[in-house]
Design an enzyme around this catalytic site. Structure first.
Site, PDB file in Angstrom:
ATOM      1  CD  GLU A 287     -10.192 -41.052 -20.896  1.00  0.00           C
ATOM      2  OE1 GLU A 287     -11.021 -40.875 -21.780  1.00  0.00           O
ATOM      3  OE2 GLU A 287      -8.974 -41.042 -21.103  1.00  0.00           O
ATOM      4  CG  HIS A 308     -25.044 -14.569 -12.134  1.00  0.00           C
ATOM      5  ND1 HIS A 308     -25.805 -13.557 -11.594  1.00  0.00           N
ATOM      6  CD2 HIS A 308     -23.746 -14.241 -11.856  1.00  0.00           C
ATOM      7  CE1 HIS A 308     -25.004 -12.647 -11.039  1.00  0.00           C
ATOM      8  NE2 HIS A 308     -23.748 -13.043 -11.197  1.00  0.00           N
ATOM      9  CE  LYS A 422     -13.091 -45.650 -28.287  1.00  0.00           C
ATOM     10  NZ  LYS A 422     -11.662 -45.858 -28.102  1.00  0.00           N
TER      11      LYS A 422
HETATM   12  O1  PA5 Z   1      -6.391 -40.447 -22.403  1.00  0.00           O
HETATM   13  C1  PA5 Z   1      -6.626 -41.208 -23.330  1.00  0.00           C
HETATM   14  O2  PA5 Z   1      -5.891 -42.181 -23.594  1.00  0.00           O
HETATM   15  C2  PA5 Z   1      -7.795 -40.991 -24.260  1.00  0.00           C
HETATM   16  O3  PA5 Z   1      -8.607 -39.948 -23.836  1.00  0.00           O
HETATM   17  C3  PA5 Z   1      -7.342 -40.718 -25.677  1.00  0.00           C
HETATM   18  O4  PA5 Z   1      -6.527 -39.586 -25.683  1.00  0.00           O
HETATM   19  C4  PA5 Z   1      -8.515 -40.519 -26.634  1.00  0.00           C
HETATM   20  O5  PA5 Z   1      -9.418 -41.586 -26.541  1.00  0.00           O
HETATM   21  C5  PA5 Z   1      -8.005 -40.413 -28.069  1.00  0.00           C
HETATM   22  O6  PA5 Z   1      -7.327 -41.573 -28.435  1.00  0.00           O
HETATM   23  P1  PA5 Z   1      -6.381 -41.610 -29.685  1.00  0.00           P
HETATM   24  O7  PA5 Z   1      -5.275 -40.654 -29.474  1.00  0.00           O
HETATM   25  O8  PA5 Z   1      -5.897 -43.034 -29.734  1.00  0.00           O
HETATM   26  O9  PA5 Z   1      -7.189 -41.247 -30.899  1.00  0.00           O
END
Ligand code: PA5
Length: 447
Positions: A287, A308, A422
């Site tokens: 990310e 494996h 989303k």
């Molecule tokens: O690193 C990030 O910001 C994301 O992976 C969030 O942790 C994830 O989308 C969850 O978001 P939230 O804590 O707002 O529910």
């Protein structure tokens, strides 16, 4: 200290190797420390460990004690950065079998809100029917669909099973100080709650209550985890020489390899307890770096299991990969290979050896084979799987990620690409406010 060995990448990097990257690594560390780089409003994670407020730790431990006393099972609802850190630490520290059942001392920790599987949620709610359970609802935005959906189901079940008053006592919210539905619900219902700092993004939040509360509920020492991270913070500042800074070395090695065609990094472990640490690491790097058409693809394998299944590809497939091996020096338990008079399986040559010695030889043999096969190798050695060393490892990867993202030329602290699915999902489900999007998407799929 955790050690990083990058000696097995030099043959794969022409010129003066990672030395050439030293100036840009230094600039990246300076930008993080000065707060002058992209995404500088999300670098609160840098000093979380050294700057931890003691009263916050006391409050987390107090809440953990209450949940431990009142619950056989605690369900952590969260997705991405809101669950992977705690899951990684809990699994790395737990007995391979007893965390999957309550071990008498610690509540069982289960995870939900990280998928939208009806079967998963049905089976979870069935499992909880005869259990005293509590909930930790974690969402920074407070509006994430997966988590909100699971929490709605769990909240109702908890209230139906134990009554509203008891449910309130065993439900904790970890969310934004002011915004989002999780905050509104927590305030209205009177749940105990903790705040996720504004300047810490989800995937960097394991050392906030997001990670610390579930880890403390599972019975682990969060003070040692924080101490390990704080010590690593000191070992990775701009004042530390490039060659002695493990985060700088890691960031330099992976960027040098990327620039030389190694587009995929495979995080390797030889301990199944580290499976979720790899999941956490994949999110952290995936990310943070995968944007603007750039970024190393983070993958992971559990060896020797996956030798494996994926071993063939790694040995002889397209040469666009490198491996980062996490090697654990000292295991917790002792199991010797027994001698056998008949030796029908031919294993007597190992008799009397520790199983871990066999594992370490598998590790060394695999590293050498993969290097011979054209796979550069980074090796990170962790003395033991304890809270302290895991704290060091976590911080080393976080700092390495911030540095690496800046050297790559991206903002490592945002994740704009996550919104695309989303928008489509909300339009398809008919969420209010998505009417225009809905028309467009229906026209597209009905074409
Ligand atoms: O690193 C990030 O910001 C994301 O992976 C969030 O942790 C994830 O989308 C969850 O978001 P939230 O804590 O707002 O529910």
């Amino acid at each position: 200290m955790i050690k990083i060995d990058i000696s097995q990448i030099h043959d794969f990097i022409p010129g003066n190797g990672i030395k050439a990257l030293e100036p840009s690594i230094k600039d990246a560390i300076l930008a993080l420390e000065n707060g002058s780089g992209a995404g500088n409003d999300f670098i609160g994670w840098m000093n979380l460990a050294s700057g931890t407020d003691k009263s916050l730790i006391d409050a987390i431990e107090d809440t953990a004690r209450q949940l431990r006393e009142n619950c056989e099972v605690v369900v952590v609802a969260g997705i991405g950065g809101s669950y992977l850190g705690s899951r990684a630490v809990i699994e790395a520290l737990s007995n391979s079998f007893s965390q999957s059942v309550r071990d008498g001392r610690n509540p069982q920790i289960l995870f939900a809100g990280h998928n939208i599987s009806e079967d998963y949620l049905y089976e979870l709610t069935e499992y909880l029917k005869d259990k005293k359970f509590g909930i930790i609802n974690i969402s920074k935005s407070g509006t994430t669909t997966e988590t909100a959906l699971a929490f709605r189901l769990l909240k109702k079940q908890c209230e139906d099973q134990f009554g509203k008053d008891t449910a309130r006592k065993v439900t904790v919210a970890i969310t934004d100080a002011k915004r989002g539905a999780a905050r509104v619900t927590a305030d209205k219902e009177g749940y105990r709650s903790f705040v996720i700092p504004d300047n810490v993004g989800g995937r960097f939040s394991v050392l906030t209550p997001v990670g610390l509360l579930p880890i403390a509920v599972a019975g682990y020492d969060i003070r040692q985890l924080i101490k390990g991270a704080a010590d690593m913070e000191g070992m990775t500042t701009g004042a530390v020489a490039f060659n002695d800074n493990p985060a700088a070395q890691y960031a330099a090695a992976r960027n040098a390899l990327y620039r030389n065609g190694k587009k995929i990094e495979i995080l390797v472990n030889f301990q199944p307890k580290l499976h979720y640490l790899s999941e956490w690491w994949k999110q952290l790097y995936g990310e943070s770096e995968g944007k603007d058409g750039k970024g190393i693809f983070p993958a992971s394998v559990d060896f020797s299991t996956d030798l494996h299944s994926m071993g063939q590809w790694i040995q002889e497939g397209e040469r666009t990969i490198f491996e980062t091996v996490i090697s654990v020096d000292k295991v917790k338990h002792s199991v010797l290979v027994p001698a056998d008079d008949e030796n029908l399986d031919g294993l007597n040559y190992m008799a009397g050896k520790h199983v871990d010695e066999v594992n370490k030889m598998a590790e060394l043999g695999t590293r050498l084979a993969h290097i011979d096969g054209g796979v550069p190798n980074i090796r990170i050695t962790v003395p033991e799987l304890t809270e302290y060393w895991i704290g060091q490892l976590i911080y080393m990867f976080e700092k390495g990620c911030g540095i690496s993202g800046y050297v790559l030329g991206v903002n490592p602290f945002n994740q704009p690409g996550v919104e695309a699915y989303k928008k489509n999902m909300f339009a398809l489900l008919g969420k209010p406010g998505y009417e225009e999007e809905s028309k467009k998407i229906l026209a597209r799929i009905n074409k």
